[in-house]
Design an enzyme around this catalytic site. Sequence first.
Site, PDB file in Angstrom:
ATOM      1  N   GLU A 193       0.802  -1.233   0.000  1.00 45.46           N
ATOM      2  CA  GLU A 193       0.000   0.000   0.000  1.00 45.46           C
ATOM      3  C   GLU A 193       0.832   1.279   0.000  1.00 45.46           C
ATOM      4  OE1 GLU A 193      -3.354  -0.002   2.617  1.00 45.46           O
ATOM      5  OE2 GLU A 193      -4.079  -1.924   1.874  1.00 45.46           O
ATOM      6  N   GLU A 215      -5.605  -8.754   0.545  1.00 39.26           N
ATOM      7  CA  GLU A 215      -6.289  -8.368   1.777  1.00 39.26           C
ATOM      8  C   GLU A 215      -7.742  -8.063   1.467  1.00 39.26           C
ATOM      9  OE1 GLU A 215      -4.493  -5.437   4.415  1.00 39.26           O
ATOM     10  OE2 GLU A 215      -2.511  -6.026   3.711  1.00 39.26           O
TER      11      GLU A 215
HETATM   12  C1  BG6 Z   1      -4.427  -2.649   5.180  1.00 40.70           C
HETATM   13  C2  BG6 Z   1      -3.043  -2.855   5.739  1.00 40.70           C
HETATM   14  O1  BG6 Z   1      -4.515  -1.428   4.599  1.00 40.70           O
HETATM   15  O2  BG6 Z   1      -5.481  -2.634   6.078  1.00 40.70           O
HETATM   16  C3  BG6 Z   1      -2.997  -3.699   7.000  1.00 40.70           C
HETATM   17  O3  BG6 Z   1      -2.219  -3.423   4.760  1.00 40.70           O
HETATM   18  C4  BG6 Z   1      -4.113  -3.263   7.923  1.00 40.70           C
HETATM   19  O4  BG6 Z   1      -1.734  -3.557   7.583  1.00 40.70           O
HETATM   20  C5  BG6 Z   1      -5.437  -3.486   7.206  1.00 40.70           C
HETATM   21  O5  BG6 Z   1      -4.110  -3.893   9.166  1.00 40.70           O
HETATM   22  C6  BG6 Z   1      -6.658  -3.149   8.047  1.00 40.70           C
HETATM   23  O6  BG6 Z   1      -6.552  -1.838   8.537  1.00 40.70           O
HETATM   24  P1  BG6 Z   1      -6.746  -1.530  10.070  1.00 40.70           P
HETATM   25  O7  BG6 Z   1      -6.425  -0.086  10.227  1.00 40.70           O
HETATM   26  O8  BG6 Z   1      -8.148  -1.845  10.366  1.00 40.70           O
HETATM   27  O9  BG6 Z   1      -5.774  -2.411  10.789  1.00 40.70           O
END
Ligand code: BG6
Length: 480
Positions: A167, A376
Amino acid sequence: MYYNHKPKFPDGFMWGASSAAWQVEGATLEGGRTQSVIDLNSQTKKPYTDNSIAADHYHRYKEDVNLMVECGFTSYRFSISWSRIIPNAERKLNPEGIAFYNNLINELIAHNITPIVTLYHYDMPCWVEEKYGGWLDRHIIDEFDYYCRVCFEQFGDRVKYWLSINEQNMQICYGDWLGVSKNCTDWFRQKWMINHIMNLCHAKAVIACHELVEDGKIGPVPGYVPIYPESCKPEDQIAAMNAEELTQKIWNDLYAYGEYSEFVKKYWKEHEIDPDIRPGDMELIAQAKIDFFALNCYRSNVAKEAKMGTQYQELGLNKSGRKGEFVYPNYPGEYALAPNPYVQTTDWDWEIDPVAMRYMLRYMNDHYHLPMMITENGYGAHESIAEDGHVHDPKRVDFLRDQIYQIGLAIEDGCDVIAYNLWSFTDLLSTGNGMAKRYGLVYVNTTDEEVLDLRRIPKDSFYWYSRLIKSNGQDWGKEM
Ligand code: BG6
């Protein structure tokens, strides 16, 4: 959501989950590892716990892999901690760190789980920052190149799927949140210099991977948030296109085509920004041909016109998990974001929008014609153990079912999707909300307030996902 047929997933489609070293491993000062900037950042996010223990995956990786096997995983996406491999400025390798990742990789491969490895997931070693003052110093490109080459040499005989920088677009868009803006005096302009340095790091990683890893494939990992216009008013459509450019397209165009788009060059000119592009840089970037896009997608956005002369408003993330705290930005002359009345939201005001997944895959396929993997996608929630000793997460099951179904539709639409790795396997630290915001298929028994026994409890979603993936996307767990 109503399903009228079962989409078919290709044979060999990889099913798994994702993590990042600093969010899952813990043991931040063990096994020869030194601290990274994000460790320090996590210590400031009170009242949430920091990452010194996290999910304790460093000590429990075997147990975790066994659970992945039970679930039926065929892939696992994780990141390597730079400061576990190279803990200090002398560039001396840390044998214990290398052994940890060798053990993890071997364990995965022994169980036919394909490792997909991220080289950089927000965790710059403190020694790099101390030596160079952060991302603004171009010496980082050589340090990163050295680190990547070590990874390819140590693990490339077994790891064939590599991801460069997680990201990058989000790190530039949310510099404070992810710690990148530290030491910058004029973030608005300097972020484009940092972005250029990151592009060079990415390019070096791609080139080195192809040079050192036999049959190695590598891609970037943009964070993708589809953007819909708020209405059919033409100005809203242009605003949506502006938002798309300024939050993701600028990055994806560069990865895919090896050059900066006309849009971003014009943007720099208008804002008197010099990204400090030096002779040879663009040739290097052009040489770096990616093999696929790895995509992180959780939610969507809505954009509308932001007229010149209106009040500037910065975007405000919901950092508390109390619904309604997200602040919609207004960037005069560019775009504003607005709520979407057609979708539900999580407690952190993230839109629950499965169609965004199909939109993203279609969009990326149309623009770049490259294979794609999901690295993700997931549902963050407040959770605890129920009285019956289990963890019931029906909303996560609904979320995953609807999202994965849309991937199936995108595959039917002609998109070349090779893997789905949801976020996350076990609960792990959220970027800003510690253990309060859980994403896992497997509950980890610990809280922000107190370190408990860290035992693993597969949630209902674990069993649901297991049935789906063992049937290669045919057993959806309810009538279709
Ligand atoms: C993604 C990241 O953008 O979102 C992760 O790559 C992150 O590292 C995930 O944990 C979820 O975001 P958050 O802020 O809810 O942990």
